[in-house]
Design an enzyme around this catalytic site. Sequence first.
Site: not given
Length: 475
Positions: A242-244, A246
Amino acid sequence: MSSAVVTRFAPSPTGYLHIGGARTALFNWLYARRYGGRMMLRIEDTDRERSTQGAIDAILDGMSWLGLDWDGDVVYQFARAERHREVAQALLDSGNAYRCYATPDELAQMRETARAEGRPLRYDGRWRDRDPSDAPAGVAPAIRLRAPSEGETVVEDAVQGRVVWQNRDLDDLVLLRSDGNPTYMLAVVVDDHDMGVTQVIRGDDHLTNAARQSQIFSALGWEVPRMAHIPLIHGADGAKLSKRHGALGVDAYRDLGYLPAALRNYLVRLGWSHGDQEVFSTEEMVAAFDLKAIGRSPARFDFAKLENLNGLYIRGASDAALVSAIEQVVPSIGAERGLSAPLPPALREKLTAAMPGLKERAKTLVELIDSAYYLYAARPLALDAKAAALLTDETKARLGAVIAELEALETWDAASTEGAVRAFAEANGLKLGLVAQPLRAALTGRTTSPPVFDVLAVLGREESLSRLRDQVGQG
Ligand code: GLU
């Protein structure tokens, strides 16, 4: 294997070039280079609502930045819709496809029944063998593949091994929608064939599509390209990326200060290995890359590893290359630091001179730029809290006396300034650090920097003395 290898990277331009896409592009690029073949780029822009020019630009920019070039012109899938329709017609003509007049209501009903019975949704083939004269008037049909209803569809995948589907589980998929638009499944097959693709390398979320696409290839009497479906990238905790974790666009990595060579090196090891080698030059990657060494379990994205690798590449880069790399990121991260591109020649020179000391400690270009703050800081310097705390009335008075010693120097370099400061410390019974620390604070605005005499030398006499005077109030 011969020079006939053709791979392709086929992103859908509905967002930035994310890290998984970049890895797919890299693997395709490496495989083509490894076997003296070609890598094509196809933009799969058939979803007109979600495809944007911005996303196309981000993909092209991201690839260029990563140094992944493609052969020939970019192929835009939507522009080939006429060709896709032509192939659908050919399948109709050969009896390998048929017109389906099922209404949206009927299809919804089929879905409902399947759900109620706990079965996967399958089109029930109601128009497969029906007399075309039953066609309702004024209804535009979809065109469906007459898929084999018995036997197996097999994909010999270079990563997944032999994957088998029972044909009874695969229904007659839509090739052309009732509005005349080709489906993704048809477009990919026609394009891969027309582009001469011999090897597909893509995420394993497309594995089931590979079965569908194989059926279309076979119906057309075309050779199915070899397949390699690579496991997706997961976060360090094993969860889907996920964005978290990377899952950022490649442009974000550029703005975080990663070097393209370091990111490439990091990406090649995400899912692929070559003994226990971690660091690869581009030539080494090309020489060693192969599909056989791609693992079957998801790779984990690890920011710390990327940072360490980036630090390694920064230390190994030439001073001039680093200054150019800084200059390239200045448009996106320089403004808040008062920098803009092109850098003034005097600053370029100072940066180059200071780089041997700076690059030893930085893991990213952002850290490098920040550690070079003293080179471009505007007077009077904004001191960080620790540096400000070092400048007391007592240390300021000490600096005032040091200024007089430095002003008297005839030559100004690291050795001469060091000599003067050491002599001053000794004459006053002070440890060197008690003079050097406030000097550093006044000159750099920070409590850590390259050796303070190097700082004096790089800044030069005028700027150094002016900064010191600013802080002791002699301005
Ligand atoms: N356009 C697809 C995607 O971005 C890839 C299709 C393919 O590689 O066959 O996921």
